[in-house]
Design an enzyme around this catalytic site. Structure first.
Site, short mmCIF file in Angstrom:
data_model
loop_
_atom_site.label_atom_id
_atom_site.label_comp_id
_atom_site.label_asym_id
_atom_site.label_seq_id
_atom_site.Cartn_x
_atom_site.Cartn_y
_atom_site.Cartn_z
CE LYS A 31 5.38 -110.32 -37.42
NZ LYS A 31 4.22 -110.19 -36.56
CB THR A 83 3.65 -112.69 -33.67
OG1 THR A 83 3.31 -111.78 -34.73
CG2 THR A 83 4.99 -113.35 -33.99
CE LYS A 119 5.35 -112.41 -29.23
NZ LYS A 119 3.97 -112.18 -29.69
#
Length: 289
Positions: free
Chosen positions: A171, A96, A239
């Site tokens: 995502k 990701t 993150k």
């Protein structure tokens, strides 16, 4: 087909294992070599000592590491994969990352005559171990079709979202939704606890209705029990949500709930909960009472 997997964390280790079970000729590399050796003992495959050794004969190189800098180190860095992969091979990034990194990698891959797809996954450690991940892909249709046998080894669903970078943007939407669901679930569970409701009974009832969600069914009871050791550390969610806010800014949007959730996660991380699962969000609300 020769497949290489770079990065054997909680996701990559079982994902690479599923590839061997599906009959692929698999080579693995991990920066902590002992982890690669452990994988070699658990599965039938080859263990490489360097990235160059791992990728030089591969038809497909799959990558799942920590963050943007880790990806660059493993791909475009001095000893990165792109410098040793054969022309015509495929690089797939399951990490990701930011959408801008996916676009950067695509251009770098093209300069080496290598095809690229960004393909972040959702489903967590359990999804990886059970081979039922959801894979969000960015790239062209022909490449997506070619990769279906690979994705089927560890994925329940793979969807082409659009051009390179769109997998990462999908995502981001996924992570925003998870944060929002956990925020609402946390508040609901707190009210249920204060009201004297039995949490297991509440969850068993509501999970079949309009309020039902994966988070409720799999984390509702454990959240009420203050159990949060399930593999996806909140430092990674911090993150990921940071990428979401950066992308929102580029699109001229504000995401107030996401901003609130990331602030709560940052506070929890600073208080020592950084390795806890994302469902630990309920602790932030408890401490605010």
């Amino acid at each position: 087909m020769k497949v290489t997997f770079l990065g054997l964390g909680v996701m990559g280790f079982p994902m690479a294992g599923h590839l061997t079970k599906a009959g692929f000729d698999v080579t693995v590399f991990n920066r902590t070599h002992a982890k690669a050796v452990a994988w070699g003992e658990a599965f039938s495959g080859h263990v490489a000592s360097t990235v160059q050794e791992a990728v030089c004969e591969a038809d497909v190189v799959l990558l799942c590491v920590g963050n943007d800098d880790d990806v660059r180190s493993m791909t475009t860095g001095k000893s990165g994969a792109l410098h040793s992969m054969k022309a015509g091979a495929i690089l797939v990034d399951h990490t990701t990352t930011s959408a801008s990194l996916a676009e950067e990698l695509s251009q770098a891959a093209q300069s080496h005559s290598i095809r690229f797809m960004d393909a972040p996954v959702s489903g967590g450690q359990a999804g990886a171990e059970n081979g039922v991940l959801t894979i969000m892909c960015g790239g062209d249709q022909a490449l997506f079709d070619e990769l279906q046998p690979v994705f089927s080894a560890y994925g329940k669903s793979s969807v082409l979202m659009g051009a390179v970078g769109q997998g990462q943007r999908a995502k981001m939407v996924n992570q925003i939704c998870i944060g929002g669901v956990l925020s609402g679930l946390s508040e609901g569970l707190l009210l249920a606890e204060k009201s004297g409701l039995d949490i297991a009974t509440v969850v068993d009832c509501l999970k079949h209705g309009a309020a039902g969600s994966w988070q409720m069914e799999n984390r509702g009871v454990t959240m009420s029990q203050d159990k949060f050791d399930f593999g996806f550390a909140i430092d990674w969610m911090i993150k990921d949500l940071g990428f979401c806010l950066d992308e929102a800014e580029r699109q001229g949007l504000t995401l107030p709930l996401t901003e609130k959730v990331i602030a709560q996660y940052r506070q929890l991380s600073a208080q020592g909960d950084n390795r806890m699962d994302t469902s630990v969000l309920i602790r932030a609300l408890r401490r605010e009472q």
